[in-house]
Design an enzyme around this catalytic site. Structure first.
Site, PDB file in Angstrom:
ATOM      1  N   CYS A 123      23.943  48.843  39.009  1.00 49.72           N
ATOM      2  CA  CYS A 123      24.341  48.133  37.785  1.00 49.72           C
ATOM      3  C   CYS A 123      25.033  49.061  36.789  1.00 49.72           C
ATOM      4  CB  CYS A 123      23.128  47.490  37.134  1.00 49.72           C
ATOM      5  SG  CYS A 123      22.311  46.294  38.197  1.00 49.72           S
ATOM      6  N   HIS A 257      25.040  45.919  29.849  1.00 49.53           N
ATOM      7  CA  HIS A 257      24.869  45.311  31.168  1.00 49.53           C
ATOM      8  C   HIS A 257      24.051  44.032  30.996  1.00 49.53           C
ATOM      9  CE1 HIS A 257      23.687  44.442  35.158  1.00 49.53           C
ATOM     10  NE2 HIS A 257      22.475  44.956  35.069  1.00 49.53           N
ATOM     11  N   ASN A 288      22.883  37.970  36.483  1.00 48.05           N
ATOM     12  CA  ASN A 288      23.046  39.424  36.504  1.00 48.05           C
ATOM     13  C   ASN A 288      23.944  39.771  37.688  1.00 48.05           C
ATOM     14  OD1 ASN A 288      22.751  42.155  37.142  1.00 48.05           O
ATOM     15  ND2 ASN A 288      20.639  42.258  36.414  1.00 48.05           N
TER      16      ASN A 288
HETATM   17  C1  LIG Z   1      11.941  39.896  36.243  1.00 47.54           C
HETATM   18  C2  LIG Z   1      11.415  39.597  34.840  1.00 47.54           C
HETATM   19  C3  LIG Z   1      12.277  38.542  34.159  1.00 47.54           C
HETATM   20  C4  LIG Z   1       9.986  39.078  34.950  1.00 47.54           C
HETATM   21  O1  LIG Z   1       9.511  38.779  33.668  1.00 47.54           O
HETATM   22  P1  LIG Z   1       8.103  39.292  33.207  1.00 47.54           P
HETATM   23  O2  LIG Z   1       7.844  38.747  31.885  1.00 47.54           O
HETATM   24  O3  LIG Z   1       8.122  40.791  33.372  1.00 47.54           O
HETATM   25  O4  LIG Z   1       7.175  38.618  34.290  1.00 47.54           O
HETATM   26  P2  LIG Z   1       5.856  39.219  34.944  1.00 47.54           P
HETATM   27  O5  LIG Z   1       6.224  39.831  36.251  1.00 47.54           O
HETATM   28  O6  LIG Z   1       5.113  40.060  33.950  1.00 47.54           O
HETATM   29  O7  LIG Z   1       5.046  37.912  35.165  1.00 47.54           O
HETATM   30  C5  LIG Z   1       4.594  37.096  34.079  1.00 47.54           C
HETATM   31  C6  LIG Z   1       4.015  35.816  34.623  1.00 47.54           C
HETATM   32  O8  LIG Z   1       5.093  35.012  35.164  1.00 47.54           O
HETATM   33  C7  LIG Z   1       4.818  34.723  36.547  1.00 47.54           C
HETATM   34  N1  LIG Z   1       6.096  34.774  37.257  1.00 47.54           N
HETATM   35  C8  LIG Z   1       6.676  35.843  37.821  1.00 47.54           C
HETATM   36  N2  LIG Z   1       7.859  35.500  38.345  1.00 47.54           N
HETATM   37  C9  LIG Z   1       8.009  34.191  38.102  1.00 47.54           C
HETATM   38  C10 LIG Z   1       9.029  33.277  38.395  1.00 47.54           C
HETATM   39  N3  LIG Z   1      10.148  33.629  39.024  1.00 47.54           N
HETATM   40  N4  LIG Z   1       8.866  32.001  37.967  1.00 47.54           N
HETATM   41  C11 LIG Z   1       7.764  31.615  37.317  1.00 47.54           C
HETATM   42  N5  LIG Z   1       6.751  32.448  37.009  1.00 47.54           N
HETATM   43  C12 LIG Z   1       6.880  33.722  37.405  1.00 47.54           C
HETATM   44  C13 LIG Z   1       3.867  35.776  37.017  1.00 47.54           C
HETATM   45  O9  LIG Z   1       3.083  35.295  38.074  1.00 47.54           O
HETATM   46  C14 LIG Z   1       3.041  36.010  35.770  1.00 47.54           C
HETATM   47  O10 LIG Z   1       2.091  34.989  35.653  1.00 47.54           O
HETATM   48  P3  LIG Z   1       0.639  35.281  35.031  1.00 47.54           P
HETATM   49  O11 LIG Z   1       0.884  35.718  33.606  1.00 47.54           O
HETATM   50  O12 LIG Z   1      -0.062  33.969  35.134  1.00 47.54           O
HETATM   51  O13 LIG Z   1       0.045  36.371  35.870  1.00 47.54           O
HETATM   52  C15 LIG Z   1      11.412  40.878  33.982  1.00 47.54           C
HETATM   53  O14 LIG Z   1      10.466  41.799  34.476  1.00 47.54           O
HETATM   54  C16 LIG Z   1      12.723  41.547  33.924  1.00 47.54           C
HETATM   55  O15 LIG Z   1      13.654  41.012  33.345  1.00 47.54           O
HETATM   56  N6  LIG Z   1      12.849  42.774  34.495  1.00 47.54           N
HETATM   57  C17 LIG Z   1      14.056  43.546  34.480  1.00 47.54           C
HETATM   58  C18 LIG Z   1      15.101  42.848  35.246  1.00 47.54           C
HETATM   59  C19 LIG Z   1      16.361  43.597  35.266  1.00 47.54           C
HETATM   60  O16 LIG Z   1      16.893  43.903  34.260  1.00 47.54           O
HETATM   61  N7  LIG Z   1      16.847  43.894  36.441  1.00 47.54           N
HETATM   62  C20 LIG Z   1      18.058  44.470  36.687  1.00 47.54           C
HETATM   63  C21 LIG Z   1      18.177  45.812  36.124  1.00 47.54           C
HETATM   64  S1  LIG Z   1      19.748  46.326  36.490  1.00 47.54           S
END
Ligand SMILES: CC(C)(COP(=O)(O)OP(=O)(O)OC[C@H]1O[C@@H](n2cnc3c(N)ncnc32)[C@H](O)[C@@H]1OP(=O)(O)O)[C@@H](O)C(=O)NCCC(=O)NCCS
Length: 332
Positions: A123, A257, A288
């Site tokens: 990225c 980004h 993304n």
């Molecule tokens: C991926 C992302 C959106 C997940 O969001 P988050 O708030 O961190 O989510 P978590 O993994 O902490 O999970 C939170 C809750 O949502 C749930 N969950 C996870 N993925 C899910 C999905 N796709 N749909 C619904 N619920 C989901 C989890 O089970 C968890 O539930 P709980 O609270 O009951 O245990 C976030 O981590 C993110 O944006 N990361 C960086 C992504 C990025 O920038 N990537 C590219 C870099 S170049």
């Protein structure tokens, strides 16, 4: 006495001369991805900002999308393909290991056998390419450099993986970097945090084959990446401003980004960007697109009149590696 090697230098300054983009035709709303990951439109919008994204069709390849974006960038710059001295392609989803996508793209554009190579910085790739192009134009190894960010991540994203299926998407963006009378690209601030090398990755091909084949799908430690990007990248962005001698209130446009709108919000707050700074939100309907996200977002802002010629734009890209790069540029 031994002879001395003669050296060359290029233009004192370099700048973006033109921007172009290609968005695949198929729109994929959240409703199309939620069932396979037991998610909801509401959750995806709240956690990432994404409402819809675009997936490329069979006939829309890394090469064809890059060629389309590049032709638009060349047209915008008023540069003929024959004037291109180098083509740099940032991508992680060209599924032919060798040769590079850049050589095929350069040929399809009708260039005159320029230097052409791919770079792998995920990225962060586009801003790495801009840094190289800036130094090449100023160093004298090229006069016009085409920098392309292109991805077909739908090929390497598992539609059943909750952590990635709703995030990644496809598209291409390109800029022409060339000589300029005034500074158009500031010093790059770049680096890598290899301790977290495997936070975002594809598997080793040998493991894929040993497991019976399939695609080398991306996996991501979303929480870790989120924390690293939200808190670490604002510092890098601030350093890019400082190195360019630009203050936040002199900035017109912020084009991070397009990883996640919440990361963008956190960075904007940490940088104390005034309300006058327009912030890229292309992720809402583009997802993304990794290396393509910054030129796609910049192209959209130019088309919408949110970024005007001469505006100062802060670019920052970050991702797998964990690699990052940022610089201030002027909008062409
Ligand atoms: C991926 C992302 C959106 C997940 O969001 P988050 O708030 O961190 O989510 P978590 O993994 O902490 O999970 C939170 C809750 O949502 C749930 N969950 C996870 N993925 C899910 C999905 N796709 N749909 C619904 N619920 C989901 C989890 O089970 C968890 O539930 P709980 O609270 O009951 O245990 C976030 O981590 C993110 O944006 N990361 C960086 C992504 C990025 O920038 N990537 C590219 C870099 S170049």
């Amino acid at each position: 006495m031994s002879a001395t090697i003669r050296t060359e230098t290029g233009s004192t300054h370099a700048a973006f001369l033109g921007v172009g983009a290609y968005r695949p035709s198929r729109l994929v709303p959240n409703s199309e991805v939620v069932d396979a990951i037991d998610s909801s439109d509401e959750w995806i919008q709240q956690r990432s900002g994404i409402k819809t994204r675009r997936f490329a069709g069979e006939d829309e390849t890394v090469v064809s999308m890059a060629v389309a974006a590049s032709q638009k960038a060349l047209d915008a710059a008023g540069i003929d393909a024959q004037q291109v001295d180098a083509v740099i392609v940032a991508t992680i989803s060209h599924l032919i290991q060798t040769p590079s996508a850049a050589t095929a793209i350069a040929h399809a554009l009708g260039t005159a056998q320029p230097a052409a190579f791919d770079i792998s910085a995920a990225c962060a790739g586009f801003c790495h390419g801009v840094a190289l192009a800036n130094d090449m134009v100023r160093g004298g190894s090229a006069r016009h450099v085409l920098v392309i960010g292109v991805e077909k991540l739908s090929d390497i994203t598992d539609p059943t993986d909750r952590g990635t299926a709703f995030i990644f998407a496809d598209g291409a963006g390109a800029v022409v970097v060339g000589p300029s009378d005034t500074p158009g690209i500031g010093p790059v601030v770049w680096g890598s945090d290899g301790e977290h090398y495997d936070h975002i990755r594809t598997p080793d091909w040998r493991d894929v084959l040993a497991a019976g084949g399939g695609m080398p799908n991306l996996s991501m430690k979303g929480n870790e990446v989120f924390r690293w990007a939200s808190y670490g990248m604002a510092k890098v962005a601030q350093q890019a401003l400082d190195r360019a001698g630009i203050t936040a209130d002199q900035l017109d446009v912020f084009v991070p980004h397009q990883a996640n709108n919440r990361i963008t919000d956190t960075m904007a707050r940490a940088l104390r960007l005034p309300d006058t700074v327009r912030i890229a939100r292309d992720i809402i309907d583009a997802g993304n697109t990794s290396a393509a996200s910054i030129p796609l977002a910049l192209d959209r802002m130019i088309a919408d009149g949110e970024a005007k010629s001469g505006d100062l734009a802060l670019l920052i890209a970050f991702g797998a590696g964990l690699a990052y790069a940022a610089q201030v540029v002027t909008v062409p």
